[in-house]
Design an enzyme around this catalytic site. Sequence first.
Site, PDB file in Angstrom:
ATOM      1  CG  ASP A  82      -1.813   1.213   1.288  1.00 26.09           C
ATOM      2  OD1 ASP A  82      -2.938   1.116   0.770  1.00 26.09           O
ATOM      3  OD2 ASP A  82      -1.405   2.256   1.841  1.00 26.09           O
ATOM      4  CE1 TYR A 127       0.632   7.951   2.831  1.00 23.87           C
ATOM      5  CE2 TYR A 127       1.119   5.718   2.107  1.00 23.87           C
ATOM      6  CZ  TYR A 127       0.335   6.602   2.829  1.00 23.87           C
ATOM      7  OH  TYR A 127      -0.732   6.121   3.538  1.00 23.87           O
ATOM      8  CG  HIS A 157      -5.044   9.791   0.834  1.00 24.27           C
ATOM      9  ND1 HIS A 157      -3.695   9.818   0.537  1.00 24.27           N
ATOM     10  CD2 HIS A 157      -5.110   9.310   2.103  1.00 24.27           C
ATOM     11  CE1 HIS A 157      -2.995   9.383   1.576  1.00 24.27           C
ATOM     12  NE2 HIS A 157      -3.840   9.078   2.544  1.00 24.27           N
ATOM     13  CD  GLN A 197      -5.431   2.547   3.562  1.00 22.85           C
ATOM     14  OE1 GLN A 197      -4.515   3.267   3.945  1.00 22.85           O
ATOM     15  NE2 GLN A 197      -5.373   1.872   2.420  1.00 22.85           N
ATOM     16  N   PRO A 225      -2.450   0.303  12.258  1.00 20.94           N
ATOM     17  CG  PRO A 225      -1.731  -1.714  11.318  1.00 20.94           C
ATOM     18  CD  PRO A 225      -1.767  -0.235  11.064  1.00 20.94           C
ATOM     19  CE  LYS A 243       7.442   3.917   8.603  1.00 20.29           C
ATOM     20  NZ  LYS A 243       7.871   4.983   9.533  1.00 20.29           N
ATOM     21  CB  ILE A 272       9.317  -6.677   7.293  1.00 18.41           C
ATOM     22  CG1 ILE A 272       9.334  -5.209   6.817  1.00 18.41           C
ATOM     23  CG2 ILE A 272       8.733  -7.581   6.204  1.00 18.41           C
ATOM     24  CD1 ILE A 272      10.306  -4.942   5.680  1.00 18.41           C
ATOM     25  CG  ASN A 312       4.433  -5.818  11.547  1.00 18.54           C
ATOM     26  OD1 ASN A 312       4.327  -5.806  12.774  1.00 18.54           O
ATOM     27  ND2 ASN A 312       4.778  -4.745  10.857  1.00 18.54           N
TER      28      ASN A 312
END
Length: 263
Positions: free
Chosen positions: A33, A38, A96, A148, A176, A217, A224, A227
């Site tokens: 995502d 960004y 967005h 989202q 999250p 993120k 990484i 998660n």
Amino acid sequence: MPMLGLGTWQNKDLDQCADSVEAALDLGYRHVDTAQIYRNEKGVGEGIAAADVDREDVFLATKVWIDQLAPEDVKRSTDESLEKLGTEYLDLLYVHWPAKAYDPEGTMAAFSDLVDDGKIERIGVSNFEPHHVDEAAEVLGEYPFANQVEIHPLLQQEELRAHAEEHDYELVAYSPLARGKVFDVPEVVDVAEKHDVSPAQVSLAWLRAKDITAIPKATSTDHIEDNFGSLSLDLDEEDVAAIDAIETTDRRVNPDFGPDAWN
């Protein structure tokens, strides 16, 4: 849409962003995502190209920023996003925020045109309240594929969850982990200690138990991997109930241009 994705907010260093995306995909992630604002779409695209994963196996999403939501700007900026990402299509394109240049009729018509042109496969919205989603659905003739929004144990979004269930669209959780706040929530920590896992994994597993996709993120390989480990954690009814019972509310994202009800 895979229920766990890699979020890339604030990952502005393009080389770092590419490395993070490549590492996540090689580990097993299949959902990435990003967003125009960004300013890392080029890095995301480079990471996808470098990974040992076919493009068609990656669920790729980006978002159109609030000053690009006039119909002609939607189409032009999406073409720019496709070029930066190095792809001919997007699996999901979001509005967005329902702010600034957003107009339900004009913006959604432009998104529909992008579907017809084969440039996007699904239409999404982000940071929409239920009435915003209903307005978008009126124009589209169906509900968007996904909304989202910020969701985590400290912002459980019961109203949005009920609306999504009623109208059969997906919820995708950004932030999250409440931007790290879940590490200090006693109920989350207790469940983590019970299962010998991290609080991050508990928060992500709680979202999955609610049928909510999460896009935490992460930039480091350790985060990484941690998660990703949440996919192996199944919370029991007692765990879920303990987190459901959290009464503290802490919204981490609340810009001035956000929906009035948030401010």
